[in-house]
Scaffold this motif. Sequence first.
Motif, short mmCIF file in Angstrom:
data_model
loop_
_atom_site.label_atom_id
_atom_site.label_comp_id
_atom_site.label_asym_id
_atom_site.label_seq_id
_atom_site.Cartn_x
_atom_site.Cartn_y
_atom_site.Cartn_z
N ARG A 185 36.06 41.36 40.75
CA ARG A 185 36.74 41.62 39.57
C ARG A 185 37.34 43.06 39.51
N LYS A 186 37.07 43.96 40.51
CA LYS A 186 37.87 45.23 40.62
C LYS A 186 39.16 44.69 41.51
N ALA A 187 39.09 43.90 42.32
CA ALA A 187 40.28 43.78 43.11
C ALA A 187 41.25 42.97 42.27
N PHE A 188 40.67 42.16 41.41
CA PHE A 188 42.00 41.52 40.63
C PHE A 188 42.26 42.15 39.45
N ALA A 189 41.47 43.32 39.06
CA ALA A 189 41.82 44.35 38.20
C ALA A 189 42.92 45.26 38.59
N VAL A 190 42.85 45.76 39.63
CA VAL A 190 43.61 46.57 40.46
C VAL A 190 45.17 45.72 40.83
N SER A 191 44.86 44.43 41.09
CA SER A 191 46.11 43.66 41.16
C SER A 191 46.86 43.73 39.90
N ALA A 192 46.18 43.30 38.97
CA ALA A 192 46.87 43.13 37.52
C ALA A 192 47.43 44.49 37.10
N ALA A 193 46.82 45.55 37.23
CA ALA A 193 47.52 46.80 36.98
C ALA A 193 48.43 47.32 37.83
N TYR A 194 48.48 46.83 39.01
CA TYR A 194 49.45 47.19 40.03
C TYR A 194 50.86 46.20 39.62
N ASP A 195 50.66 44.86 39.20
CA ASP A 195 51.51 44.04 38.67
C ASP A 195 52.32 44.57 37.49
N THR A 196 51.17 45.03 36.30
CA THR A 196 51.75 45.59 35.29
C THR A 196 52.84 47.12 35.52
N SER A 197 52.23 47.78 36.47
CA SER A 197 53.34 48.96 36.91
C SER A 197 54.45 48.32 37.39
#
Length: 190
Positions: free
Chosen positions: A167-179
């Motif tokens: 879950r944390k890995a997907f959240a990190v990836s989503a936040a990165y893509d948003t950035s």
Amino acid sequence: MLAVLAVSDKRNIEELATGLLGLGWDVVATEGTRRLLRDHGVTVGAVSDLAGVPTLLGGRVKTLTVSLMGGILARDEPADRAEVERHGLTRVQLVCCNYYHLPDPQPAQPFERFRELIDVGGPAMLRAAAKNCAHVVPLSDPDDYAGVLKALADGGVDRRQRLDLARKAFAVSAAYDTSVAALLAGAVNG
């Protein structure tokens, strides 16, 4: 057991690598991570050896290979084990990855200023590990390394912890893509 380390945020990476090696794991790392570990007396293998090709295009392609991604996505099941063996792949049981720091969005910023900071292989590896978290431990946060090492020393990372890490890995990836999207929203060509 094999771990792949590819980190931009190198906090606690020495402890993770040393801990994994002490538990009998094989460890490979991308060039920058490997260099830092070597400078601190920790010897690990090169991810390019596992990937079967050298780092390409000035470091832009390190981990996006069928052999490495296949090793991460392979499940510990008879059909996958047979295919891994047939194609000479190596299964991966832990992926530790975090991404380059991106600059804050600014209006009218040239795309070229941040283009090379956009990570492609890291997110692909971490997402693959998170997708396959029943068989691969996905690590994206240096603050989680000690807990994972403790779990491994005590017999393994349980399902709940694996799901939390995924879950944390997907959240990190989503936040990165948003950035990345925010940077692109203000980008100008040239």
